[in-house]
Write an enzyme that holds these catalytic residues in place. Structure first.
Site, PDB file in Angstrom:
ATOM      1  N   SER A 254      68.715  59.990  72.377  1.00  0.00           N
ATOM      2  CA  SER A 254      68.172  61.298  72.033  1.00  0.00           C
ATOM      3  C   SER A 254      67.917  62.067  73.333  1.00  0.00           C
ATOM      4  CB  SER A 254      66.898  61.123  71.197  1.00  0.00           C
ATOM      5  OG  SER A 254      66.336  62.356  70.848  1.00  0.00           O
TER       6      SER A 254
ATOM      7  N   TYR B   9      69.473  72.385  70.587  1.00  0.00           N
ATOM      8  CA  TYR B   9      69.575  71.052  71.193  1.00  0.00           C
ATOM      9  C   TYR B   9      68.338  70.223  70.860  1.00  0.00           C
ATOM     10  CZ  TYR B   9      70.501  67.513  74.779  1.00  0.00           C
ATOM     11  OH  TYR B   9      70.743  66.337  75.452  1.00  0.00           O
TER      12      TYR B   9
ATOM     13  N   LYS C  35      68.509  66.735  68.593  1.00  0.00           N
ATOM     14  CA  LYS C  35      68.051  65.498  69.219  1.00  0.00           C
ATOM     15  C   LYS C  35      66.806  64.945  68.523  1.00  0.00           C
ATOM     16  CE  LYS C  35      71.082  64.658  72.436  1.00  0.00           C
ATOM     17  NZ  LYS C  35      71.889  63.408  72.427  1.00  0.00           N
TER      18      LYS C  35
END
Length: 268
Positions: A140, A154, A158
């Protein structure tokens, strides 16, 4: 988990954290297959990994596509004779203001950072179960724990990958497949080359080998997570839970410089 003799597949293994993990696993006696989208870079990485008696091979494929995932899994299982460890490491990023980011770039992050690991893990589970002592490692990001401006999508994908791993770990508890989630901080990888933010903006970089060593240690102890960034990162995570408004205020002062520093940060 004892990594000696384990059969390992690492997506995005031709550079950065993936390549460092391949080195670390081989040092522990594992057998490794790495994947990457660029055949020339992949070939160079495989040559760098190969040594006396080391078992490593490469698969050129894009795990963001159904065909790439099928090719990756079929060829890896054939090369290794099964599968004990799946490392979902392939990833991509495009920073910048949400309204200024192309829809295609947003979709690419969703596809490679979230959809691909979920679907590849789903397809790999029968092979992983057959081993009886297996693990899924999801890479991650620290941004999944403390969301940063100009990384909204993003951070979302993640964080989604992290919670996918947490839920799946509980789903598979007692069934011979463990799930480990890794939260790297800033890491000196090709993905970061177009990011001009430095330590003053919260982007201190550590070597990929340091992340890989921490992952190996966590795997050997069946840990749940690896969080990089040291005490500074731990304090920020705690503050973000206890007083998120204080983190908001901290970022307000950094926003103008941060926006300029990351506006060209792209690795898709």
């Amino acid at each position: 988990m004892n990594l000696d003799g384990k059969r390992v597949l690492i997506t995005g293994g031709s550079s950065g954290i993936g390549l460092a993990l391949a080195h670390a696993f081989l040092d522990k006696g594992a057998r490794v297959v790495i994947t990457g989208r660029r055949p020339d870079v992949l070939e160079e990485a495989v040559r760098a990994l190969q040594g006396d008696g080391l078992t490593v091979s490469g698969i050129a494929a894009d795990v963001a596509t159904p065909e790439g995932r099928a090719t990756t899994l079929d060829q890896a299982v054939a090369a290794l004779g099964g599968l004990d460890v799946l490392v979902n490491n392939a990833g991509g990023v495009r920073a910048g203001r949400l309204e200024n980011t192309a829809e295609a770039d947003l979709q690419a992050m969703i596809d490679v950072d979230l959809t691909a690991p979920i679907l590849l893990t789903r397809a790999a589970l029968p092979a992983l179960r057959d081993g009886g002592d297996a693990m899924v490692v999801n890479v991650s990001s620290g941004i999944a724990l403390v969301g940063a401006p100009f990384y909204a999508t993003y951070a979302a994908v993640k964080a989604g990958l992290a919670h996918f791993g947490e839920a799946l770990r509980r789903e598979l508890k007692g069934e011979g497949v463990h799930v480990l989630t890794v939260y790297p901080g800033g890491t000196d990888t090709p993905m970061m080359k177009s990011n001009r933010a430095g330590p003053e903006l919260g982007f201190s970089l550590e070597p990929p080998a340091a992340v890989a060593d921490a992952v190996v240690e966590a795997m050997e102890t069946n840990a749940f997570e690896v969080i990089r960034g040291g005490e500074v990162r731990a304090q920020m995570i705690a503050l973000n839970r206890e007083n998120p408004a204080a983190v908001d205020e901290r970022f307000v002062g950094l926003k103008p410089a941060l926006e300029q520093a990351v506006k060209d940060h792209s690795a898709l």
